[in-house]
Design a protein around this motif. Sequence first.
Motif, PDB file in Angstrom:
ATOM      1  N   LEU A  50       0.773  -1.170  -0.204  1.00  0.00           N
ATOM      2  CA  LEU A  50       0.009   0.120  -0.112  1.00  0.00           C
ATOM      3  C   LEU A  50       0.810   1.330   0.128  1.00  0.00           C
ATOM      4  CD1 LEU A  50      -2.844  -1.234   2.578  1.00  0.00           C
ATOM      5  CD2 LEU A  50      -3.083  -0.512   0.263  1.00  0.00           C
ATOM      6  N   ARG A 252      -3.689  -0.100   6.088  1.00  0.00           N
ATOM      7  CA  ARG A 252      -3.882   1.147   5.234  1.00  0.00           C
ATOM      8  C   ARG A 252      -3.500   2.259   6.318  1.00  0.00           C
ATOM      9  NH1 ARG A 252      -3.114   4.165   0.950  1.00  0.00           N
ATOM     10  NH2 ARG A 252      -1.181   4.069   2.213  1.00  0.00           N
ATOM     11  N   ARG A 256       0.131   4.674   5.857  1.00  0.00           N
ATOM     12  CA  ARG A 256      -0.099   5.950   5.503  1.00  0.00           C
ATOM     13  C   ARG A 256       0.582   6.749   6.525  1.00  0.00           C
ATOM     14  NH1 ARG A 256       0.735   9.462   1.789  1.00  0.00           N
ATOM     15  NH2 ARG A 256      -0.338  11.121   1.659  1.00  0.00           N
ATOM     16  N   ALA A 278      -7.608   5.602   5.574  1.00  0.00           N
ATOM     17  CA  ALA A 278      -8.493   4.373   5.661  1.00  0.00           C
ATOM     18  C   ALA A 278      -9.636   4.343   5.316  1.00  0.00           C
ATOM     19  CB  ALA A 278      -7.958   3.965   7.107  1.00  0.00           C
ATOM     20  N   PHE A 281      -9.880   4.032   1.788  1.00  0.00           N
ATOM     21  CA  PHE A 281      -9.601   2.653   1.333  1.00  0.00           C
ATOM     22  C   PHE A 281     -10.812   1.647   1.598  1.00  0.00           C
ATOM     23  CE2 PHE A 281      -7.529  -1.510   2.840  1.00  0.00           C
ATOM     24  CZ  PHE A 281      -7.035  -1.830   1.604  1.00  0.00           C
ATOM     25  N   PHE A 290      -7.977  -4.156  -3.865  1.00  0.00           N
ATOM     26  CA  PHE A 290      -6.445  -3.539  -4.090  1.00  0.00           C
ATOM     27  C   PHE A 290      -5.788  -4.229  -5.178  1.00  0.00           C
ATOM     28  CE2 PHE A 290      -2.016  -3.412  -2.325  1.00  0.00           C
ATOM     29  CZ  PHE A 290      -1.585  -2.149  -2.908  1.00  0.00           C
TER      30      PHE A 290
END
Length: 455
Positions: A50, A252, A256, A278, A281, A290
């Motif tokens: 990710l 996620r 990040r 998030a 996502f 994904f």
Amino acid sequence: MSRLVVVGDALLDRDVTGRATRLCPDAPVPVVEEEERRSRPGGAALAAALAAADGQEVCLICALGRDGAGEELSDLLACAGVEVVDLGLCGPTPEKIRILASGRPLLRLDREGPARPGRPGGEVEAALEAASAVLVSDYGRGVAAALRGHLVRAAARSPLLWDPHPRGSGPVPGAFLATPNAEEAALFAPGVPGGGRAAAGRRARLLLERWRAAGVAVTLGPEGAVLAGEGGSCAVPAPRAAGGDPCGAGDRFASRAASLAAAGASAREAVEGAVRAASAFVAGGGAHAFRPGAPRPPAEGRTAAEELARRVRERGGTVVATGGCFDLLHAGHVRMLEAARSLGDCLVVCLNSDASVRRLKGEDRPLVPQEERATVLRALGCVDEVLLFEEDTPEEALERLRPHIFAKGGDYELSELPEARVLARWGGEAVILPYVEGRSTSRLIREAASRAESG
């Protein structure tokens, strides 16, 4: 470019998707007719993939088994653009297999056995020394424990984020940020009673002291997160999202936050950005949607409302739209919007622009500019998105959204609605919702003017 090093347990995730339209004759369980089978990185490997998809330079320190699952996972990580430092795994590569019907999980099957990561070599320390930030994605399978001494040294050099697991140990002292979810925080701090945001905040403050971390963020799913640090604690709310799949949301969030920390963000900035990432996502379908290494679909010309409608349709949900000026929002509007939202899985409001309102209502309208009207509508719990349109009617906007249902409030006949003819082109339907007597913007304006004159 900043460099993120992810340390943790890599898993191979598999999704088997299909349709379930009948029950098994010998047991009351659904029969899934398989349509697709797809593998993807899981655990720390998902967090790394990710971050790489965000354009981050990523190195993953993990342990892969010498088996088919390990080889497949290695290929997936290479496709995702992730550099791998493999400790080797004495035992099978863990696998998680999800069975989904119409996009919804029915069952998860785990394949794993006793396993032990290999001994770290010099390339591990070299990778950690070159890191702008380190993310420990601990799934309790031994990698973080095997590298604990290395991670203590890493925390003194650069921001180190730790996503803990109840089967693993707590973060090393001096961690920049720890990111347990609410359930994990309750297990790590069993002496703190209660649930909800307040209890999560108390657990975050307790763990902050116990773990000797600079910050602890307890994630709360659709409610966002609670962050505790030296300056106190604060709530970080999440933007509203319609439906979605929460699988992989924690990875996620952590990936990040770590990427932002690598770029120099503060803990609060990292948590705020991670909450937004998030939420998007999850709304976009989670880990199931994904595609590591796949080019992102172009978003040029596509609004947030159109993206939302597309995602809901792909999941088999019902898209509802309504339209209007919504100048001076009142109780009648809110009741109609709540009724419209109850008809499906998301509600998009097609909102007349300022120019459109002037043509329909006169030069002295609207009283509230279009951006402010959109902001007020988005703040309602029943509204998922707003789509501005310039025309007198929302027909072109509906062509772009392609909703299943168009809901209109008021005393109309379906034959009077041009929107009904538009939706019929793709099999949609128009619905008339009950009219709330005595509630109208024009009436409110007249009453306000009358009171101003008498006062």
